[in-house]
Design an enzyme around this catalytic site. Structure first.
Site, PDB file in Angstrom:
ATOM      1  N   TRP A  99       0.841  -1.207   0.000  1.00 41.66           N
ATOM      2  CA  TRP A  99       0.000   0.000   0.000  1.00 41.66           C
ATOM      3  C   TRP A  99       0.865   1.242   0.000  1.00 41.66           C
ATOM      4  CZ3 TRP A  99      -4.222  -1.324  -1.975  1.00 41.66           C
ATOM      5  CH2 TRP A  99      -4.825  -2.539  -1.659  1.00 41.66           C
ATOM      6  N   ASP A 166      -2.102   6.618   6.250  1.00 37.94           N
ATOM      7  CA  ASP A 166      -3.102   5.666   5.776  1.00 37.94           C
ATOM      8  C   ASP A 166      -3.382   4.720   6.946  1.00 37.94           C
ATOM      9  OD1 ASP A 166      -4.526   3.565   4.682  1.00 37.94           O
ATOM     10  OD2 ASP A 166      -3.100   3.143   3.068  1.00 37.94           O
ATOM     11  N   LYS A 190     -12.104  -2.453   6.394  1.00 44.89           N
ATOM     12  CA  LYS A 190     -11.313  -3.335   7.243  1.00 44.89           C
ATOM     13  C   LYS A 190     -11.842  -3.355   8.673  1.00 44.89           C
ATOM     14  CE  LYS A 190      -8.604  -3.710   3.660  1.00 44.89           C
ATOM     15  NZ  LYS A 190      -7.692  -2.644   3.271  1.00 44.89           N
TER      16      LYS A 190
HETATM   17  C1  LIG Z   1      -7.057  -2.191   1.859  1.00 39.71           C
HETATM   18  C2  LIG Z   1      -6.072  -1.116   1.983  1.00 39.71           C
HETATM   19  C3  LIG Z   1      -5.999  -0.063   1.046  1.00 39.71           C
HETATM   20  C4  LIG Z   1      -6.850  -0.009  -0.191  1.00 39.71           C
HETATM   21  O1  LIG Z   1      -8.094   0.429   0.115  1.00 39.71           O
HETATM   22  P1  LIG Z   1      -9.197   0.636  -1.043  1.00 39.71           P
HETATM   23  O2  LIG Z   1     -10.323   1.209  -0.235  1.00 39.71           O
HETATM   24  O3  LIG Z   1      -9.487  -0.708  -1.617  1.00 39.71           O
HETATM   25  O4  LIG Z   1      -8.651   1.567  -2.045  1.00 39.71           O
HETATM   26  C5  LIG Z   1      -5.069   0.931   1.273  1.00 39.71           C
HETATM   27  N1  LIG Z   1      -4.266   0.917   2.345  1.00 39.71           N
HETATM   28  C6  LIG Z   1      -4.309  -0.067   3.265  1.00 39.71           C
HETATM   29  C7  LIG Z   1      -3.410  -0.030   4.441  1.00 39.71           C
HETATM   30  C8  LIG Z   1      -5.219  -1.117   3.102  1.00 39.71           C
HETATM   31  O5  LIG Z   1      -5.266  -2.100   4.018  1.00 39.71           O
END
Ligand SMILES: *Cc1c(COP(=O)(O)O)cnc(C)c1O
Length: 357
Positions: A99, A166, A190
């Site tokens: 990511w 993030d 998540k």
């Molecule tokens: C799942 C995830 C993403 C991607 O998220 P989307 O909503 O599918 O774009 C980005 N960063 C992390 C840490 C993730 O676990």
């Protein structure tokens, strides 16, 4: 047979969230209409957004001067919105996995990207330390929980430049000192809600510093000014997120969640460290994720990997196959996963050990 949901994302949600959302899909707020078919500008739905925003602020103890917005596009759109809105010339990034790499790639569309630290050399099985963040960077971007590789930055770092995080896969798993961050963002799927909504927490005074024109939908200011109602927001996922936020409050808030998460993950890591069949991919205990526990078979048992996945799946352990870039197994232990599920997985690992050793 009871199913234990270890999926990495979309992933387990509280029963409270699922039941209340299912009910609202039939009759939302006593309107006699489905949540799917009401105006996002109805007073009943505006109240949902307002309450979700307020609970975000309350649970995370967000200081004055910050906005909370709900957008579409996933965390992946934030990989470009962040540099679009913040990068003048240069930004610093910490590379801790897939990511992070995706965020770095988007950053490069807007200027110079300085990767100040990386754990690429060891397949991202640790959190880099001892790097220097250049004082002339417009921001420093980190991924707090590396969903694929099972590492986590569980402290709020000190950064000389605005810190952007993030937190897609560890938001609401622990208290966060939001005052140390300029932006915190994440996809909801998540630890919060079904896929479709992205939350962004923004320090307002960080905006308005770049010269480039920003397209309306990609400009944070658009959504802050219209309180997430510039266009149609993801109505159903926002309603579900509100239910999870209420559940978190009932659970005692984030300090309590953190205690539970430390305990739950501790049980599983202890078993992995004890059981001769398995080993954790992340060796340093302080770098181990509480949300995504990654492990593999020990060398002597390497050929049993597929057999263990099948064995565990037959016993109701769903979603424990590791990501293809790590292999082995990954058990995701998000907030909503009960300790009982961790205990069930441990029992399966011990049963497999008895058969194979
Ligand atoms: C799942 C995830 C993403 C991607 O998220 P989307 O909503 O599918 O774009 C980005 N960063 C992390 C840490 C993730 O676990």
């Amino acid at each position: 047979m009871k199913k234990h949901n270890f999926y990495a994302g979309p992933s387990i949600l509280p029963q409270y969230t699922i039941e209340n959302t299912a009910n609202a899909l039939h009759d939302f707020a006593g309107m006699g209409l489905s949540l799917m078919e009401i105006s996002h500008r109805s007073k009943q739905f505006v109240a949902v957004v307002d309450e979700a925003t307020a609970l975000f602020k309350e649970l995370l103890n967000i200081p004055e001067g910050y906005s909370v917005i709900f957008l579409g596009g996933g965390a992946s759109t934030q990989f470009c919105m962040v540099p679009y809105n913040l990068m003048k010339k240069k930004a610093a990034y910490l590379n801790t996995g897939e990511w992070s790499k995706k965020a770095i790639k988007e950053g490069k569309f807007f200027g110079e990207v300085d990767v100040v630290g990386s754990s690429d050399d060891k397949n991202f099985n640790y959190i880099p330390r001892g790097y220097t963040i250049p004082a002339d960077a417009d921001y420093f971007h980190i991924t707090t929980n590396n969903t694929i590789f099972g590492t986590e930055i569980r402290e709020d770092l000190n950064s000389p430049v605005p810190l952007v995080a993030d937190m897609s896969s560890d938001i609401f798993s622990r208290p966060v000192d939001v005052s140390k961050y300029a932006i915190i963002y994440g996809g909801a799927q998540k630890n919060l809600a079904p896929a479709g909504v992205t939350f962004v927490i923004i320090k307002n005074d960080i905006l308005g510093k770049v010269d480039r024109p920003i397209p309306t939908m990609l400009n944070y200011k658009t959504h802050i000014d219209k309180e997430s109602m510039f266009n149609t927001p993801p109505v159903v996922p926002i309603f579900a997120a509100l239910q999870t936020l209420k559940w978190l409050k009932q659970m005692g808030g984030l300090a309590e969640m953190e205690k539970i998460n430390i305990h739950k993950a501790g049980l599983l890591y202890d078993e992995i460290d004890r059981n001769p069949l398995f080993k954790a991919t992340v060796v340093a205990k302080e770098d181990r994720s509480l949300m995504n526990v990654c492990f593999v078979m020990n060398e002597a048992y390497a050929d049993l990997e597929k057999e263990f996945v099948d064995f565990a799946t037959k016993k109701g352990m769903i979603g424990i196959k590791g990501h293809r870039s790590v292999g082995g197994f990954r058990a995701s232990l998000y907030n909503a996963l009960p300790q009982e599920s961790v205990e069930a997985l441990i029992a399966v690992m011990q049963e497999f050990e008895k058969i194979k050793k």
